[in-house]
Design an enzyme around this catalytic site. Structure first.
Site, PDB file in Angstrom:
ATOM      1  N   SER A 145       4.521   1.709   8.660  1.00  9.34           N
ATOM      2  CA  SER A 145       4.054   0.625   7.789  1.00  9.34           C
ATOM      3  C   SER A 145       5.102   0.316   6.738  1.00  9.34           C
ATOM      4  O   SER A 145       5.764   1.202   6.208  1.00  9.34           O
ATOM      5  CB  SER A 145       2.721   0.990   7.140  1.00  9.34           C
ATOM      6  N   ASP A 204     -10.939  -7.244   1.521  1.00 10.88           N
ATOM      7  CA  ASP A 204     -10.995  -8.503   0.801  1.00 10.88           C
ATOM      8  C   ASP A 204      -9.671  -9.223   0.951  1.00 10.88           C
ATOM      9  O   ASP A 204      -8.883  -8.947   1.839  1.00 10.88           O
ATOM     10  CB  ASP A 204     -11.356  -8.212  -0.665  1.00 10.88           C
ATOM     11  N   HIS A 250       0.818  -1.213   0.000  1.00 13.47           N
ATOM     12  CA  HIS A 250       0.000   0.000   0.000  1.00 13.47           C
ATOM     13  C   HIS A 250       0.855   1.268   0.000  1.00 13.47           C
ATOM     14  O   HIS A 250       0.332   2.361  -0.233  1.00 13.47           O
ATOM     15  CB  HIS A 250      -0.984  -0.001   1.187  1.00 13.47           C
TER      16      HIS A 250
END
Length: 372
Positions: free
Chosen positions: A305, A229, A164
């Site tokens: 992250s 998902d 991401h």
């Protein structure tokens, strides 16, 4: 039959089990991993680079939700492990893969997840100051991405991070084409090599030296999915630098079950955005796990992250202690636990399949990727 094939595919056994000796050491299991090989490569249109970089992702599905999800079929897994490669000139390719199982067995349980603030009571993070720490292993393996995330050196020219940080699931983020990796170094003072911070009251000032990224690999499991998902399980990416970084790097390894981790604990260092310019180290206990994710409550903030989650265990073959990256820190998540909201920080586990894929991206030869 499809579910059976998937089980054989996903659950690759560790050959070494934890010994019951009174002098037991937490020992790296020896995994026989699958083989993942490219089958075909297709040229794609150049991306638009129009997505906003996000330093965290959100998912309402917690451990129980993920554990109850149906296993993907063999064809679905092949699709998820296919990948896109973005080059520095903006060109883009898609590679389909084949998966070959040369041994099987098993341990596991499946899943994915994450969301927003990340401090649990007392802030247990440690800012790492001074070149005597920052420039030495393992802290020296942590690097900063120009998109704002953290990455970890895993080879002479490769950096592991979260997908991401590069791609929002639908499009590549702004700055991905000219992506750079920053290495924290001491600032020079008047042509000198800088003062020794261990003898100074003030921490030594540091700066980033940047290296451009040559190409980036992102699994299709992230691109086709999203935070609600299957994509959560595939929030990882590998960056290849234009030149070697000349630092010691940390090897990747297959993530053992949480009960086999030393003290049930994990460690990682990252560039949290509430402490600009600081490398922040933390460790904490694993609270829960699925086949693909580790749930823990390590204090963290956006910017961390993409950090490599690692543990230190005994390497029996080499008769020494060794740190390995077993996951990639992804972000934060609120989870409804039996009607009570609870929050976790989530890391993507390096499973046997992901190990085979990442290792092949690094080495380009599956024969060098047989032992996880």
């Amino acid at each position: 039959m499809a579910a059976l094939s998937t089980l054989i595919l996903l659950l690759c056994a560790a050959k070494d089990v934890m010994p019951s000796s009174p002098h037991w050491k937490p020992t790296w299991p020896s995994y026989r991993v699958p083989v993942i090989l490219p089958q075909s490569t297709l040229n794609l249109d150049k991306p638009q680079f129009d997505a906003e970089a996000r330093l965290e992702v959100v998912s309402p599905c917690g451990p129980a939700c993920h554990k109850s999800s149906p296993l993907p079929t063999y064809e679905e897994v092949k699709n998820y492990l296919s990948y896109e490669t973005l080059y520095a000139n903006g060109s883009l390719t898609e590679t389909e893969v084949g998966i070959y199982i040369l041994s099987n067995g098993g341990d596991g349980s499946r899943g994915r997840s994450r969301t927003k603030r990340q401090i649990y009571g007392y802030d247990s993070r440690f800012s790492i100051f001074g070149k005597d720490f920052l420039l030495n292993y393992p802290f020296s393996t942590s690097v900063k991405l120009s998109t704002g995330c953290t990455g970890t050196l895993v080879a002479e020219k490769h950096v592991l991070t979260a997908a991401h940080c590069i791609h929002d699931g639908k499009s590549y983020v702004k700055g991905a084409q000219k992506l750079r990796v920053g290495f924290l170094k001491p600032k020079q003072k008047d042509g000198s090599k800088g003062s020794n911070s261990t003898n100074s009251v003030m921490p030594e000032k540091m700066k980033f030296q940047w290296i451009r990224v040559k190409r980036t690999h992102v699994p299709k499991g992230w691109i086709k999915g999203n935070a609600n998902d299957i994509g959560m399980d595939y929030d990882y990416a590998l960056l290849e630098l234009k030149k070697p970084h000349k630092r010691k790097f940390m090897k990747i390894g297959v993530s053992p079950p949480a009960r086999h981790l030393p003290g049930g604990r994990i460690h990682f260092s990252g560039y949290d955005n509430d402490r600009p310019g600081n490398l922040v180290y933390r460790f904490c206990d694993v609270k829960d796990e699925t086949y693909d994710l580790l749930y823990q409550q390590c204090d963290a903030q956006p910017g961390a992250s993409g950090s490599g989650v690692y543990v230190r265990m005994w390497k029996r073959q080499n008769h020494k202690w060794e740190r390995k990256i077993i996951g990639i820190f992804s972000g934060h998540q609120w989870v409804d636990m039996n009607g009570t909201p609870q929050d976790f920080n989530v890391a993507v586990r390096i499973t046997p399949l992901k190990y085979a894929q990442i290792c092949y991206w690094i080495k380009g030869n599956y024969l060098d990727c047989r032992e996880g």
